[in-house]
Scaffold this active site. Structure first.
Site, PDB file in Angstrom:
ATOM      1  N   LYS A  83       0.852  -1.190   0.000  1.00  0.00           N
ATOM      2  CA  LYS A  83       0.000   0.000   0.000  1.00  0.00           C
ATOM      3  C   LYS A  83       0.887   1.239   0.000  1.00  0.00           C
ATOM      4  O   LYS A  83       1.815   1.363   0.815  1.00  0.00           O
ATOM      5  CB  LYS A  83      -0.871  -0.036   1.260  1.00  0.00           C
TER       6      LYS A  83
HETATM    7  O1  G3P Z   1      -7.835   1.580   5.522  1.00  0.00           O
HETATM    8  C1  G3P Z   1      -8.249   2.815   5.069  1.00  0.00           C
HETATM    9  C2  G3P Z   1      -9.626   3.261   5.491  1.00  0.00           C
HETATM   10  O2  G3P Z   1     -10.553   2.240   5.333  1.00  0.00           O
HETATM   11  C3  G3P Z   1      -9.699   4.009   6.763  1.00  0.00           C
HETATM   12  O3  G3P Z   1     -11.011   4.215   7.214  1.00  0.00           O
HETATM   13  O4  G3P Z   1     -12.627   4.943   8.930  1.00  0.00           O
HETATM   14  O5  G3P Z   1     -10.191   5.463   9.239  1.00  0.00           O
HETATM   15  O6  G3P Z   1     -11.549   6.667   7.533  1.00  0.00           O
HETATM   16  P1  G3P Z   1     -11.360   5.374   8.282  1.00  0.00           P
END
Ligand code: G3P
Length: 216
Positions: A83
């Protein structure tokens, strides 16, 4: 549609895997920090739970260092997907790693233009963050729709991995738009099975069955 689990919680991943709902896993530095475990150890363990891609994120900011970190992460297991952040340096590293045959996931995507650059860099996945756009009053799903159109216009094979999913409605809308993959926390995936009419109907069936006095 593929379901990736956005978590490093081994038990939660295992439980969903037993139901057949794990096509892959995504992590990020915040998720790894939350696990409290050694990065490489936890990634290696997750890789034994699924044959699908397990995203592990580089933390360097310059392309040569990102490539070095990416190679180290991919050496953990064949299904590690590297990533990389959506910066010019990240795109440069993406091009190099993708050319080596390493799966790549370009993350922190907030515009269709960024997604176009990731596709041109040969990314396996692009990760547009829906919830974080909604958080600032924008429309995350509109971004998924735009990227779908742009990729289909030119036949790009980069898969749209809808991330920052916060609700079951996000999942439904991504499915309607045609995102290739969603990554969501385990609780969101589990909630997809819930409906009050299912509970009500099941309760009524059980009550009526009891009246028959039969067993199967
Ligand atoms: O892994 C990336 C993403 O899914 C993060 O989500 O909820 O931290 O905005 P969030």
């Amino acid at each position: 549609m593929k379901f990736f689990i956005d978590s490093a919680d081994i038990e939660a991943i295992k439980a969903l895997s037993d139901i057949g709902l794990v096509d892959g896993v995504t992590t990020n530095p915040s998720i790894i920090a939350k696990s409290g475990r050694d990065f490489k150890d936890v990634v290696a363990e997750i890789c034994t739970l699924t044959d699908g891609h397990v995203s592990a994120e580089v933390v360097a900011t310059e392309a040569p260092d990102m490539v070095r970190e990416g190679r180290t992460l991919h050496a953990i297991a064949d299904n590690v997907c590297v990533k990389l952040p959506l910066t010019l340096e990240g795109l440069k590293a993406c091009r190099i790693l993708s050319a080596e045959g390493t799966p790549t996931n370009v993350t922190l995507c907030f515009s269709a233009n960024q997604a176009l650059l990731a596709a041109k860099a040969g990314a396996t996945y692009i990760s547009p963050f829906i919830g974080r756009l909604d958080d600032i009053g924008l429309n995350g799903l509109e971004l998924i729709r735009d990227i779908r159109l742009v990729y289909d216009n030119y036949g790009y094979e980069t898969e749209i991995l809808a991330a920052s999913i916060r609700s079951v409605n996000h999942v439904r809308d991504c499915a309607l738009i045609g995102a290739d993959v969603i990554t969501a926390p385990p609780a969101v995936i589990r909630s997809m099975a819930e409906h009050p009419l299912t509970d009500k109907g099941l309760k009524a069936f059980m009550k009526d069955w009891e009246k028959t006095g039969q067993s199967i």
